[in-house]
Design an enzyme around this catalytic site. Structure first.
Site, PDB file in Angstrom:
ATOM      1  N   LYS A   1       0.731  -1.260  -0.018  1.00 17.81           N
ATOM      2  CA  LYS A   1       0.060  -0.016   0.235  1.00 17.81           C
ATOM      3  C   LYS A   1       0.990   1.271  -0.093  1.00 17.81           C
ATOM      4  O   LYS A   1       0.697   2.250  -0.579  1.00 17.81           O
ATOM      5  CB  LYS A   1      -0.992   0.136   1.206  1.00 17.81           C
ATOM      6  CG  LYS A   1      -2.104  -0.850   0.958  1.00 17.81           C
ATOM      7  CD  LYS A   1      -3.107  -0.797   1.937  1.00 17.81           C
ATOM      8  CE  LYS A   1      -4.121  -1.911   1.768  1.00 17.81           C
ATOM      9  NZ  LYS A   1      -3.404  -3.253   2.210  1.00 17.81           N
TER      10      LYS A   1
ATOM     11  N   GLN B   1      -4.115  -3.048  10.379  1.00 20.30           N
ATOM     12  CA  GLN B   1      -3.924  -4.263   9.519  1.00 20.30           C
ATOM     13  C   GLN B   1      -4.622  -5.353  10.396  1.00 20.30           C
ATOM     14  O   GLN B   1      -4.182  -5.569  11.469  1.00 20.30           O
ATOM     15  CB  GLN B   1      -2.405  -4.493   9.119  1.00 20.30           C
ATOM     16  CG  GLN B   1      -2.373  -5.304   8.111  1.00 20.30           C
ATOM     17  CD  GLN B   1      -2.703  -4.653   6.716  1.00 20.30           C
ATOM     18  OE1 GLN B   1      -2.551  -3.711   6.330  1.00 20.30           O
ATOM     19  NE2 GLN B   1      -3.254  -5.587   5.891  1.00 20.30           N
TER      20      GLN B   1
ATOM     21  N   ASP C   1     -11.860   1.048   4.689  1.00 23.84           N
ATOM     22  CA  ASP C   1     -12.320  -0.350   4.281  1.00 23.84           C
ATOM     23  C   ASP C   1     -13.743  -0.725   4.294  1.00 23.84           C
ATOM     24  O   ASP C   1     -14.254  -1.623   3.961  1.00 23.84           O
ATOM     25  CB  ASP C   1     -11.639  -1.253   5.136  1.00 23.84           C
ATOM     26  CG  ASP C   1      -9.982  -1.420   5.003  1.00 23.84           C
ATOM     27  OD1 ASP C   1      -9.628  -1.960   3.842  1.00 23.84           O
ATOM     28  OD2 ASP C   1      -9.339  -0.858   5.933  1.00 23.84           O
TER      29      ASP C   1
END
Ligand code: NAP
Length: 288
Positions: free
Chosen positions: A54, A98, A121
């Protein structure tokens, strides 16, 4: 019939090009740019690799990024305090914690600590709720968003079509069904207890499969001409297989996504949601 392919890399490149162009304009006009932070806890190598990917993509697209790593001794309150600092940082528009987190941490509480508009997300209960309510102020979870982009790329009109989603995970199947409903499809959601799964799949004009079972969906399950979106990523030996028997199903479907290509788009979807967050935080309309 031989299905037309919906190619993930092609769809992804078009989206990335648009993001790069838009970020360039934003930087010219405001001097600002979208910023994201990734929080890592412990030393899970998959999480670390995902964070690095990312970081690299952020740079490619002109975003600012910061990765913060913590040992698996950080306690819940300390972690939430880190998130609160990013919540109030005006240069950060997206916060990714994460997952999975070490067992002693409560993932739900940690995700809920992220401000909904920075939780790109789409997993925060407020974002999920807004998705169900059809509110624009939300982030669509990134794997279903990739499926939607695949459908948009072939100008597929979902109105009145029968969409069958196989899989009901919170991260993929459930939000996918909500999105398809929002687009005026008639939606059936299937799972491991669904009776007569092949027959139900055969009713689909659009079949979205996200189950994690290599090549479960067979040619005989697919109505001729149907659009098949295969989200599955199954590593079998050195091959990546989808949840759909790609070669055989390609003989009957109208359109199909090759194995692994939907899943590979999720980082780009994360960046797209980050850009959306930037725009909503700064209430900006930029000259396109
Ligand atoms: P998951 O959380 O394991 O959920 C799997 C779903 O499939 C469950 O709802 C399960 O039903 C259903 N299922 C399992 N076996 C089935 C069967 N034989 N017949 C019908 N339904 C069955 O998986 P996921 O996160 O949604 O991911 C699914 C696939 O997409 C995986 O291959 C994954 O690698 C890939 N993928 C996921 C993402 C993501 O963001 N999650 C991104 C890219 C790719 P029950 O609910 O009844 O158990």
């Amino acid at each position: 019939m031989t299905a037309e392919l919906i190619r993930g890399p092609v769809v992804e490149k078009a989206i990335k090009d648009e993001i790069i162009k838009e970020v360039h304009k934003i930087r010219e006009q405001t001097g600002k740019r979208p910023g994201l932070s990734i929080i890592l806890v412990g030393d899970n190598p998959v999480s670390r690799a995902s964070a690095l990917d990312k970081e690299k993509m952020a740079e490619e697209l002109g975003f600012f990024s910061v990765v913060k790593s913590f040992p698996a001794t950080i306690n819940q309150e300390e972690l939430i305090a880190v998130i609160h600092r990013f919540n109030s940082n005006n240069n950060i528009h997206a916060i990714r914690v994460q997952l999975p987190l070490p067992d002693y941490l409560d993932e739900h509480r940690v995700i809920e600590a992220v401000q909904p508009h920075k939780e790109v997300d789409g997993l925060h209960p407020a974002n999920m709720g807004n998705l169900i309510l059809g509110e624009e102020e939300t982030h669509i979870p990134i794997a279903p968003l990739a499926c939607l982009k695949m459908l948009t790329s072939i100008n597929y009109d979902l109105k009145g079509k029968h969409a069958v989603v196989v899989g009901r995970s919170n991260i993929m199947g459930k939000p996918m069904s909500a999105i398809l409903l929002q687009q005026d499809a008639t939606v059936t959601t299937c799972h491991s207890r669904t009776a007569n799964l092949p027959e139900v799949c055969y009713m689909a004009d659009v079949l979205v499969v996200a189950i994690g079972r290599p090549q479960l969906v067979k040619k005989e399950w697919v109505k001729p001409g149907a659009v098949v979106i295969d989200v599955g990523i199954n590593r079998v030996g050195d091959r990546v297989l989808g949840d759909v028997d790609f070669l055989k199903v390609s003989q009957v479907a109208g359109f199909i996504t090759p194995p692994g290509e939907v899943g590979a788009m999720t980082d780009t979807m994360f960046m797209l949601n980050t850009l959306q967050s930037f725009k909503s935080i700064h209430h900006a309309t930029f000259v396109q």
